[in-house]
Scaffold this active site. Structure first.
Site, PDB file in Angstrom:
ATOM      1  N   LEU A 108       0.822  -1.201   0.000  1.00 14.47           N
ATOM      2  CA  LEU A 108       0.000   0.000   0.000  1.00 14.47           C
ATOM      3  C   LEU A 108       0.858   1.255   0.000  1.00 14.47           C
ATOM      4  O   LEU A 108       0.534   2.241  -0.651  1.00 14.47           O
ATOM      5  CB  LEU A 108      -0.928   0.016   1.214  1.00 14.47           C
ATOM      6  CG  LEU A 108      -2.110  -0.955   1.196  1.00 14.47           C
ATOM      7  CD1 LEU A 108      -2.851  -0.898   2.525  1.00 14.47           C
ATOM      8  CD2 LEU A 108      -3.048  -0.646   0.047  1.00 14.47           C
ATOM      9  N   GLY A 109       1.941   1.252   0.757  1.00 19.57           N
ATOM     10  CA  GLY A 109       2.790   2.428   0.830  1.00 19.57           C
ATOM     11  C   GLY A 109       3.986   2.182   1.715  1.00 19.57           C
ATOM     12  O   GLY A 109       4.060   1.189   2.441  1.00 19.57           O
ATOM     13  N   GLY A 133       7.403   4.424   3.876  1.00 14.31           N
ATOM     14  CA  GLY A 133       8.062   5.661   4.261  1.00 14.31           C
ATOM     15  C   GLY A 133       9.497   5.373   4.647  1.00 14.31           C
ATOM     16  O   GLY A 133      10.053   4.327   4.309  1.00 14.31           O
ATOM     17  N   GLY A 134      10.094   6.319   5.364  1.00 10.96           N
ATOM     18  CA  GLY A 134      11.496   6.173   5.700  1.00 10.96           C
ATOM     19  C   GLY A 134      11.796   5.025   6.635  1.00 10.96           C
ATOM     20  O   GLY A 134      12.888   4.463   6.602  1.00 10.96           O
ATOM     21  N   MET A 135      10.841   4.647   7.491  1.00 11.12           N
ATOM     22  CA  MET A 135      11.120   3.636   8.504  1.00 11.12           C
ATOM     23  C   MET A 135      10.198   2.430   8.450  1.00 11.12           C
ATOM     24  O   MET A 135      10.443   1.445   9.127  1.00 11.12           O
ATOM     25  CB  MET A 135      11.020   4.263   9.897  1.00 11.12           C
ATOM     26  CG  MET A 135      12.069   5.317  10.179  1.00 11.12           C
ATOM     27  SD  MET A 135      11.848   6.043  11.817  1.00 11.12           S
ATOM     28  CE  MET A 135      12.039   4.607  12.871  1.00 11.12           C
ATOM     29  N   GLY A 136       9.125   2.498   7.695  1.00  9.03           N
ATOM     30  CA  GLY A 136       8.174   1.395   7.730  1.00  9.03           C
ATOM     31  C   GLY A 136       7.461   1.177   6.416  1.00  9.03           C
ATOM     32  O   GLY A 136       7.550   1.969   5.486  1.00  9.03           O
ATOM     33  N   VAL A 162       3.606  -0.439   4.735  1.00  8.49           N
ATOM     34  CA  VAL A 162       2.229  -0.820   4.985  1.00  8.49           C
ATOM     35  C   VAL A 162       1.719  -1.654   3.814  1.00  8.49           C
ATOM     36  O   VAL A 162       1.882  -1.276   2.653  1.00  8.49           O
ATOM     37  CB  VAL A 162       1.316   0.412   5.185  1.00  8.49           C
ATOM     38  CG1 VAL A 162      -0.124  -0.018   5.416  1.00  8.49           C
ATOM     39  CG2 VAL A 162       1.808   1.245   6.360  1.00  8.49           C
ATOM     40  N   LYS A 178       1.093  -2.990   9.098  1.00  6.02           N
ATOM     41  CA  LYS A 178       2.246  -2.098   9.172  1.00  6.02           C
ATOM     42  C   LYS A 178       3.429  -2.856   9.771  1.00  6.02           C
ATOM     43  O   LYS A 178       3.281  -3.549  10.779  1.00  6.02           O
ATOM     44  CB  LYS A 178       1.878  -0.910  10.048  1.00  6.02           C
ATOM     45  CG  LYS A 178       2.881   0.214  10.128  1.00  6.02           C
ATOM     46  CD  LYS A 178       2.235   1.344  10.912  1.00  6.02           C
ATOM     47  CE  LYS A 178       3.115   2.567  10.973  1.00  6.02           C
ATOM     48  NZ  LYS A 178       2.431   3.678  11.678  1.00  6.02           N
ATOM     49  N   ASP A 213       1.445  14.535  15.051  1.00  3.86           N
ATOM     50  CA  ASP A 213       1.905  14.601  13.662  1.00  3.86           C
ATOM     51  C   ASP A 213       0.711  14.784  12.735  1.00  3.86           C
ATOM     52  O   ASP A 213       0.620  14.164  11.683  1.00  3.86           O
ATOM     53  CB  ASP A 213       2.674  13.330  13.299  1.00  3.86           C
ATOM     54  CG  ASP A 213       3.505  13.495  12.018  1.00  3.86           C
ATOM     55  OD1 ASP A 213       3.879  14.646  11.699  1.00  3.86           O
ATOM     56  OD2 ASP A 213       3.769  12.489  11.353  1.00  3.86           O
TER      57      ASP A 213
END
Length: 349
Positions: free
Chosen positions: A21-22, A24-27, A29, A43, A136
């Protein structure tokens, strides 16, 4: 857990993984399918970036998600913070993020911004009543779901002060001098690493609504991150409200006040936004219906999910999706990409 040639694992916990699905820098999904066919967002921490601090923060995120209830948040399903690669499963929310929707369709009308803000203020209230700060809040973390906007990603959520202080004193969840969060929507006191209150999320909500109404953030024209931090911290730097409709200036300017004590509480902010809706000649229910109709262009519904076989995981594929009747005719492939965008923007953890 094995991975196919795309690097996507076949199974995480009890869930068969259908697709990415997507990330980022650390994880990362994934879309997961339960044994009974339930769709969830799974996740997982990236292997290369995984350390003890990440595991501790992941465990705190799970604990935060367990306490949050309400129709405006993606709910926790289950997870395992002690697994070789920690994972958690949460409610899967189809829809575009506010960030991607504005990029594709332009800014929202004032009444739509106002009702979205009032709805999110109620959602944030339930988060705060659970003893949490989101910390956030930004357009990337607002999903325009079929039933209205929802808050996602509690990777930076703060639990009650005593628990956070204990974790930070032990050095488990933050490195000295590290600022966690997205600067573009961050409150001055968060940049200064001062103690945070609910007012920090009020600022984040104001910044998010400013983006929805104008397409830009409170502090613009910063050449570097250091320059952006300086602008946010300085009481002499006023937020950029250019392009903001006059009806929205008072509530959004109040939420973006430099001093936390000068910002309205969420209830007062919501009331100011509902006044904007009222002056537009709409009831809250009418405005919510218009918002859902307007943002339906970012929502696609799955009609069929083909589960990957256990022994031979299916390679990454395009999502099979149809667009609801209110969606502009831009093609199912584009709608499917928007479906994934809810988890693809911004840091996942």
């Amino acid at each position: 857990m094995t991975a196919d040639e795309t690097g996507i694992p076949a199974i995480i916990g009890p869930y068969r993984i259908a697709e990415l699905l997507g990330e980022g820098g650390m994880g990362v999904v994934y879309l997961g399918i339960s044994p009974a066919g339930e769709q969830v967002a799974v996740k997982q921490i990236r292997v290369l970036d995984f350390d003890a601090e990440d595991r501790a923060r992941f465990a705190l995120e799970m604990e935060a998600l367990k306490t949050v209830f309400g129709s405006r948040t993606a709910s926790f399903v289950e997870g395992d913070a002690e697994a070789e690669r920690p994972w958690l499963a949460m409610e899967y929310v189809p829809g575009a993020t506010l960030r991607s929707w504005v990029a594709d369709h332009g800014v929202l009308r004032p009444a739509m911004v106002a009702i979205m803000g009032a709805v999110l203020a109620e959602g944030l209230t339930s988060i705060h009543q659970a003893g949490l700060l989101h910390r956030d809040l930004k357009p990337h973390n607002i999903v325009l779901a079929a039933d209205g906007p929802k808050v996602i990603d509690f990777g930076l959520a703060l639990l009650n002060a005593a628990k956070v202080a204990q974790a930070e004193d032990s050095g488990r969840i933050s490195r000295p001098g590290t600022i966690l969060g997205s600067l573009v929507c961050m409150a001055p006191e968060q940049v200064q690493q001062a103690p945070l209150t609910a007012a920090a999320d009020v600022f984040g909500l104001g910044a998010t609504l400013l983006f929805a109404a104008t397409g830009h953030y409170p502090f613009t024209n910063a050449k570097t991150q250091f320059d952006l931090m300086r602008k946010i911290e300085s009481p002499r730097e006023l937020p950029d409200l250019s392009g903001l409709n006059s009806e929205l200036v008072a509530p959004i300017a109040a939420m973006l006040a430099h001093d936390p004590a000068d910002r309205p509480v969420l209830k007062a902010a919501g009331d100011m936004l509902l006044d904007v809706v009222d002056r537009a000649g709409l009831s809250p229910l009418e405005a919510r219906d218009q918002l859902r109709s307007t943002t339906a262009a970012g929502v696609a519904r799955r009609t069929e999910i083909v589960e990957p076989p256990v022994s031979a995981p299916k390679p990454r594929r395009e999502v099979s999706a149809v667009v609801s009747a209110s969606v502009v005719p831009e093609g199912a492939a584009l709608a499917a990409r928007r479906l994934r965008a809810a988890y693809a923007s911004g840091p996942v953890l």
